[in-house]
Design a protein around this motif. Structure first.
Motif, PDB file in Angstrom:
ATOM      1  N   ARG A   1       0.864  -1.172   0.000  1.00  0.00           N
ATOM      2  CA  ARG A   1       0.000   0.000   0.000  1.00  0.00           C
ATOM      3  C   ARG A   1       0.907   1.231   0.000  1.00  0.00           C
ATOM      4  O   ARG A   1       1.633   1.469   0.971  1.00  0.00           O
ATOM      5  CB  ARG A   1      -0.866  -0.030   1.261  1.00  0.00           C
ATOM      6  CG  ARG A   1      -1.858   1.099   1.367  1.00  0.00           C
ATOM      7  CD  ARG A   1      -2.307   1.215   2.809  1.00  0.00           C
ATOM      8  NE  ARG A   1      -2.834  -0.062   3.269  1.00  0.00           N
ATOM      9  CZ  ARG A   1      -4.109  -0.260   3.596  1.00  0.00           C
ATOM     10  NH1 ARG A   1      -4.939   0.738   3.558  1.00  0.00           N
ATOM     11  NH2 ARG A   1      -4.517  -1.420   4.006  1.00  0.00           N
ATOM     12  N   PHE A   2       0.886   1.986  -1.055  1.00  0.00           N
ATOM     13  CA  PHE A   2       1.745   3.150  -1.184  1.00  0.00           C
ATOM     14  C   PHE A   2       0.973   4.398  -0.744  1.00  0.00           C
ATOM     15  O   PHE A   2      -0.132   4.648  -1.240  1.00  0.00           O
ATOM     16  CB  PHE A   2       2.218   3.310  -2.627  1.00  0.00           C
ATOM     17  CG  PHE A   2       3.265   2.294  -3.007  1.00  0.00           C
ATOM     18  CD1 PHE A   2       2.914   0.992  -3.333  1.00  0.00           C
ATOM     19  CD2 PHE A   2       4.609   2.625  -3.011  1.00  0.00           C
ATOM     20  CE1 PHE A   2       3.873   0.055  -3.675  1.00  0.00           C
ATOM     21  CE2 PHE A   2       5.573   1.694  -3.350  1.00  0.00           C
ATOM     22  CZ  PHE A   2       5.213   0.402  -3.685  1.00  0.00           C
ATOM     23  N   VAL A   3       1.575   5.129   0.171  1.00  0.00           N
ATOM     24  CA  VAL A   3       0.917   6.321   0.704  1.00  0.00           C
ATOM     25  C   VAL A   3       1.653   7.558   0.188  1.00  0.00           C
ATOM     26  O   VAL A   3       2.880   7.680   0.346  1.00  0.00           O
ATOM     27  CB  VAL A   3       0.935   6.313   2.252  1.00  0.00           C
ATOM     28  CG1 VAL A   3       0.208   7.520   2.810  1.00  0.00           C
ATOM     29  CG2 VAL A   3       0.306   5.024   2.761  1.00  0.00           C
ATOM     30  N   ASP A   4       0.901   8.405  -0.453  1.00  0.00           N
ATOM     31  CA  ASP A   4       1.483   9.643  -0.987  1.00  0.00           C
ATOM     32  C   ASP A   4       1.929  10.526   0.176  1.00  0.00           C
ATOM     33  O   ASP A   4       1.139  10.839   1.073  1.00  0.00           O
ATOM     34  CB  ASP A   4       0.429  10.359  -1.839  1.00  0.00           C
ATOM     35  CG  ASP A   4       1.045  11.475  -2.662  1.00  0.00           C
ATOM     36  OD1 ASP A   4       2.019  12.095  -2.178  1.00  0.00           O
ATOM     37  OD2 ASP A   4       0.551  11.734  -3.772  1.00  0.00           O
ATOM     38  N   MET A   5       3.204  10.936   0.145  1.00  0.00           N
ATOM     39  CA  MET A   5       3.739  11.715   1.270  1.00  0.00           C
ATOM     40  C   MET A   5       3.235  13.146   1.258  1.00  0.00           C
ATOM     41  O   MET A   5       3.405  13.876   2.238  1.00  0.00           O
ATOM     42  CB  MET A   5       5.270  11.707   1.234  1.00  0.00           C
ATOM     43  CG  MET A   5       5.832  10.303   1.431  1.00  0.00           C
ATOM     44  SD  MET A   5       7.611  10.254   1.400  1.00  0.00           S
ATOM     45  CE  MET A   5       8.014  11.020   2.948  1.00  0.00           C
TER      46      MET A   5
ATOM     47  N   GLU B   1      -2.812  10.213   0.060  1.00  0.00           N
ATOM     48  CA  GLU B   1      -3.627   9.280  -0.725  1.00  0.00           C
ATOM     49  C   GLU B   1      -2.975   7.901  -0.736  1.00  0.00           C
ATOM     50  O   GLU B   1      -1.748   7.779  -0.812  1.00  0.00           O
ATOM     51  CB  GLU B   1      -3.761   9.810  -2.154  1.00  0.00           C
ATOM     52  CG  GLU B   1      -4.692   8.976  -3.018  1.00  0.00           C
ATOM     53  CD  GLU B   1      -4.700   9.455  -4.473  1.00  0.00           C
ATOM     54  OE1 GLU B   1      -5.303   8.776  -5.290  1.00  0.00           O
ATOM     55  OE2 GLU B   1      -4.095  10.512  -4.766  1.00  0.00           O
TER      56      GLU B   1
ATOM     57  N   MET C   1      -2.579   4.017  -2.350  1.00  0.00           N
ATOM     58  CA  MET C   1      -2.718   3.248  -3.592  1.00  0.00           C
ATOM     59  C   MET C   1      -2.266   1.823  -3.349  1.00  0.00           C
ATOM     60  O   MET C   1      -1.185   1.588  -2.812  1.00  0.00           O
ATOM     61  CB  MET C   1      -1.831   3.840  -4.707  1.00  0.00           C
ATOM     62  CG  MET C   1      -2.216   5.224  -5.129  1.00  0.00           C
ATOM     63  SD  MET C   1      -0.972   5.896  -6.247  1.00  0.00           S
ATOM     64  CE  MET C   1      -1.203   4.847  -7.650  1.00  0.00           C
TER      65      MET C   1
END
Lengths: 686, 300
Positions: free
Chosen positions: B230-234, B238, B240
């Motif tokens: 799960r990639f979290v926009d820094m 958001e 993804m």
């Protein structure tokens, strides 16, 4: 689709497990704080279609694998095409062909077609329907419905045992129709177990149309034809055609006419020598019979017997083969009764040629007698001794005594030939009546255009020569009205009027209608006497078969009359002589009925299979399609060599399905081949 | 509260002090300095002769030329002025990428602080723009040790958070930085290349000398993950769900295209561009930067 353990299918929601795990997994995935999300989003956008599809496919394959496991433990059954699945019907009616040909067996196992079919059917019904359906058996030999407590009892029922009878499949169907309409059976599966022999199915008979109409009007009746049409390969059979006792020069012997035949595919049949055993009153003699081609005839084969043996019984046997029912033929012998006939006519130009023919000795070993009575004295006929009645008089009214006596005479198997009177009248015999006389043009007599030469009174001789029926010239003929089987027809000039017809009674016996007279102004039957002689003597011999104290009959439920229990079995097909009383007329063998008075000899009867059982021709799918046209039916062919279960467990298929699903899932989950990133890290100014 | 200036490394400073921070083009300084100016001044370096026009200072007439040619010429000399260094440090959330204490912002802090120090040491004015969506520190360019301390203090206080506003800040700098200056941008430039180009052209139009320090982490370029995550926009938080096995190839294609676009922009705008991966020692980066400028000292 049905299952042996349907409750386990409650576990099917487990197929949703992969979705649940997927959702949980999504929530528990590693979190990565990421700065370059603009690249990530762009890459996702470019890859969105396949990525989603791949994800859905993976999930679908996982669900399929789990569902397949659940199906496997539910023990699925194949057989949907047979109607074995999809819910049990209220009633299952088994129509069993118990004809002699159903005893064809595989020598290695000794299992007959009938036994294999019953075992298979029992297992299939047990597995597919369990005890949810009411099982009824109707067999071809008795036509009596038997309701079974459990389908397991089916193979052991006496009504499902072997018999040497023929099967009348239309009658069997009619019995099923009657049973369904009488008992309101609800959704019904009718299983017809048969070897599809043409002689049993009688596909050309007129009853099929009525049967189709009858079944079409019913809802929810399905037919499943479990067929074993395979013919025996080079199967040998034997049939005795005549047994006569002869005494010469202080010794006695039996003269035996028999036919040895073999069936099977192919034209180039090897020549063989068949040892034929003849057993007479316990004494065995063996004759080596060379067999070239398909058949061999034994003509007047002399079998020595004791001089004091005036009557007795015996059998001929050939070595065992896959078709045991035609390996034995029983016979009885006694002093043959005189061949008595009666002509009822008051027209001398008619009865004189008839009488001359009937008194002429066709067989010098027998005595012939023929009396002529005018119609008014018909009551003087000695019915018990008369083999043939030739009736050239108005048909008696249906409620008259003489009409009843004529009917009883025919039902007893004796001969009756009806010739048209000058005044035909309105009365009918078995629904058949004379209409009006027709005449040919002057000096243009009508010839016979067609006649049946394979069987019946006008069949060709044993040597294969046709009777000169086509030479008969007919100047007058009388019309016949009613349901008959034509044996000869006149030409187009007579509008193909019937010359000779057979009226078959329900009991299987027959009366004959000859539509012309032997007189000079009517036909040339008397002048060309060969045809008239053959016709009369064949009818006389047919009728005489039921006279005397040694009778030769085919096994059938009425072969022993109304009281089969009064008969004692002297010899049976399987040699044990212990058949149940109601089974006695159904089994080949020799039986005796004690005489009413001690000083009179008892009556001997030899029962054998019907001749039609020796004809291996069977129906094909096309003919069955026509017979069941408009009905819901399925054909399931089986053979003894390749016996397959009707309803088999198919868990392996689901196991394979699961394996395939897992394989595809694994392929979709394979990580992509790592690529060497070729990115210029340094940029414009390194 | 005493600010933490640990991002300044004395060893690095002493190594770089010998290298001057030059502009690649004439600067418009407020005082005399070591950088060339587009105007004529009073230095000792002769520039040119030009004809006298009424109003010119007669003291600057070249009498010797009048004596030889009987014509009036004014003798002009080069003017030297000081440099105005505008440091723009991206403080968006993405600048916080990296291990604690060694983030992209930490790296940028070292670059900006060291350059500010060097500028102050050679008497140039330095200013600082720390830019983020919901925070902005703007210190105008001035000279002097006190001002340097202020800049360093601010640098130490900048935090990486929120969405980037580097493009808006570049436009703003183009408008607000008076006269020609050296605009030095430290950022990851996770913006649309076309918009970046527009901002750089704006700065060029204002005749600023633009230098870009493009900070990238090798992990961002390689995208070397093996399991779905799960990639979290820094920047905006958001989330993804990403399966690297599926998109890694596409990702690298996107990065490659992006870098190619950046290169193209640099070619057209002529900015002084430095693509830096965070594993490169920052003193090497600065040394290269200063040496390159030494060779291309600004022409009038």
């Amino acid at each position: 689709m049905s299952f042996l353990a349907p409750l386990l299918l409650l576990g099917l929601p487990l197929a949703l497990l992969p979705i649940a795990i997927h959702l949980i997994h999504m929530r528990r995935r590693r979190r990565v704080m990421w700065a370059a999300t603009m690249f990530l989003k762009a890459a996702q956008r470019m890859n969105k279609g396949f990525s989603k599809l791949r994800q859905y496919l993976i999930l679908a394959f996982r669900m399929l694998a789990v569902a397949a496991i659940v199906f496997v433990v539910g023990r699925p059954l194949a057989g949907g095409l047979l109607g074995l699945t999809g819910g049990a019907p209220a009633t299952v009616i088994v129509l069993l062909d118990r004809s002699a040909s159903m005893e064809q067996q595989l020598l290695a196992t000794g299992v007959s077609k009938r036994a294999a079919a019953l075992q298979n059917l029992t297992a299939a019904i047990n597995e597919a329907y369990g005890d949810r359906s009411k099982i009824t058996l109707i067999d071809s030999a008795t036509l009596q419905p038997v309701v079974l407590e459990s389908v397991d009892a089916l193979p052991d029922l006496p009504q499902a045992g072997p018999s040497d009878t023929a099967a009348d499949i239309p009658s069997l169907m009619q019995a099923a129709l009657d049973y369904i309409t009488t008992n309101q059976t609800g959704r019904t599966d009718v299983w017809i177990v048969s070897d599809l022999r043409r002689s049993d199915w009688n596909e050309g008979g007129g009853r099929w149309q009525a049967l189709r109409a009858g079944f079409s009007s019913l809802d929810s009746v399905r037919f499943q034809v479990l067929a074993y049409p395979e013919a025996p390969e080079n199967g040998l059979g034997i049939a005795v055609e005549r047994v006569v006792r002869r005494e010469t020069a202080g010794k006695a012997e039996l003269l035996l006419d028999a036919q040895l035949f073999r069936s099977g595919p192919g034209e180039d049949l090897a020549d063989v020598t068949v040892p034929v055993r003849v057993i007479v009153n316990g004494a065995v003699s063996t004759i080596e019979v060379p067999l070239k081609g398909r058949e061999a005839l034994l003509q007047s084969q002399a079998i020595p017997i004791d001089l004091n043996t005036k009557r007795g019984w015996g059998r001929v046997e050939i070595p065992a083969d896959p078709s045991p029912s035609d390996n034995v033929f029983h016979f009885v012998f006694d002093d043959p009764p005189p061949l008595k006939s009666t002509i009822v006519s008051d027209a001398s130009e008619v009865f004189l040629p008839l009488q001359a023919a009937l008194q002429a000795p066709a067989d010098p070993t027998r005595s012939y007698a023929c009396q002529v009575l005018p119609p008014g004295r018909a009551a003087e006929i000695v019915w018990e001794e008369t083999a043939l009645v030739v009736w050239q008089a108005p048909i008696p009214a249906g409620d008259s005594v003489i009409a009843a006596q004529l009917g009883a005479h025919v039902r007893a198997g004796r001969g009756l030939i009806l010739l048209p009177p000058e005044e035909p009248g309105d009365a009918a015999f078995d629904g058949i009546r004379w209409t009006a006389w027709q005449s040919a043009r002057p000096n243009e007599p009508v010839l016979v255009d067609w006649w049946r030469d394979d069987s019946g009174l006008l069949s060709s001789t044993r040597a294969g020569r046709a009777l000169p029926v086509g030479e008969i010239k007919v100047r007058r003929w009388c019309g016949i009205e009613g349901e008959t089987i034509p044996l000869a027809r006149l030409g187009e000039a007579a509008e193909e009027a019937t010359l000779l017809a057979q009226a078959t009674h329900e009991s299987g016996t027959a009366a004959y209608f000859l539509s012309t007279l032997p007189g000079a102004g009517t036909s040339s039957l008397a002048r060309d006497g060969v045809v008239l002689f053959a016709l009369l003597h064949r009818a006389l011999n047919e009728g005489a078969e039921s006279l005397g104290n040694a009778l030769q009959r085919t096994a059938a439920r009425d072969a022993l009359g109304d009281a089969p229990a009064s008969w004692r079995q002297l010899e049976s097909g399987d040699g044990d002589g212990q058949s149940l009383s109601f089974e006695l007329p159904l089994q080949a063998g020799v039986l005796q009925r004690e005489a009413a008075a001690p000083d009179q000899p008892g009556v001997l009867v030899a029962l054998n299979r019907p001749p039609g059982e020796d004809a291996p021709q069977s129906l094909g799918k096309v003919e069955l399609d026509e017979l069941f046209d408009g009905l819901d039916w399925r054909l399931l062919e089986r053979s003894l060599e390749n016996e397959k279960s009707l309803a088999s467990e198919v868990w392996r298929i689901f196991l394979l399905l699961m394996g395939a699903a897992l394989l595809f899932e694994a392929l979709l989950c394979l990580p992509a081949r790592p690529e060497k990133a070729e990115i210029d890290w340094k940029g414009e100014k390194a | 509260m005493s600010a933490d200036h640990s991002f300044l490394d004395n060893r690095v400073l002493s190594r770089l002090l010998g290298l001057p921070l030059n502009a690649r083009q004439p600067m418009m300084g407020s005082v005399s300095g070591r950088h060339r100016s587009p105007v004529r001044g009073s230095s000792v370096e002769f520039a040119q002769y030009r004809k006298y026009v009424p109003g010119d200072d007669t003291r600057r007439l070249d009498w010797r030329t009048w004596g030889r040619s009987d014509r009036y010429y004014i003798k002009e000399f080069e003017a030297d002025t000081n440099l105005r260094l505008a440091l723009i440090v991206d403080a968006s959330g993405s600048m916080g990428y990296g291990e604690a204490g060694n983030t992209r912002l930490d790296y940028g802090r070292k670059l900006a602080g060291t350059l500010a120090y060097l500028a102050a040491q050679q008497g140039d004015a330095a200013g600082l723009w720390g830019v983020g969506k919901d925070h902005r520190q703007k210190i105008p360019a001035k000279r002097g040790a006190t001002h340097l301390r202020l800049i360093l203090d601010q640098l130490s206080l900048i935090e990486a958070r929120g969405e980037t506003t580097v493009l808006e800040s570049l436009h703003e700098a183009a408008e607000q930085v008076s006269q020609r200056a050296l605009v030095l941008v430290v950022s990851d430039f996770f913006v649309e290349p076309a918009e970046l180009k527009h901002a750089l052209e704006h700065l060029k139009f204002r005749r600023h000398d633009v230098a870009l320090f493009h900070l990238l982490d090798p992990a961002e370029l390689k995208f070397d993950f093996d399991r779905p995550a799960r990639f979290v926009d820094m920047e905006d938080g958001e989330t993804m769900m990403v399966d690297p096995a599926l998109i890694a190839r596409r990702y690298r294609e996107v990065v490659k295209t992006y870098l190619a676009d950046i290169d193209e922009i640099i070619r057209t705008t002529g900015a002084d561009y430095h693509r830096i991966t965070l594993e490169t020692p920052y003193d090497d980066v600065l040394a290269k930067f200063l040496l390159a400028r030494l060779q291309s000292k600004g022409r009038r």
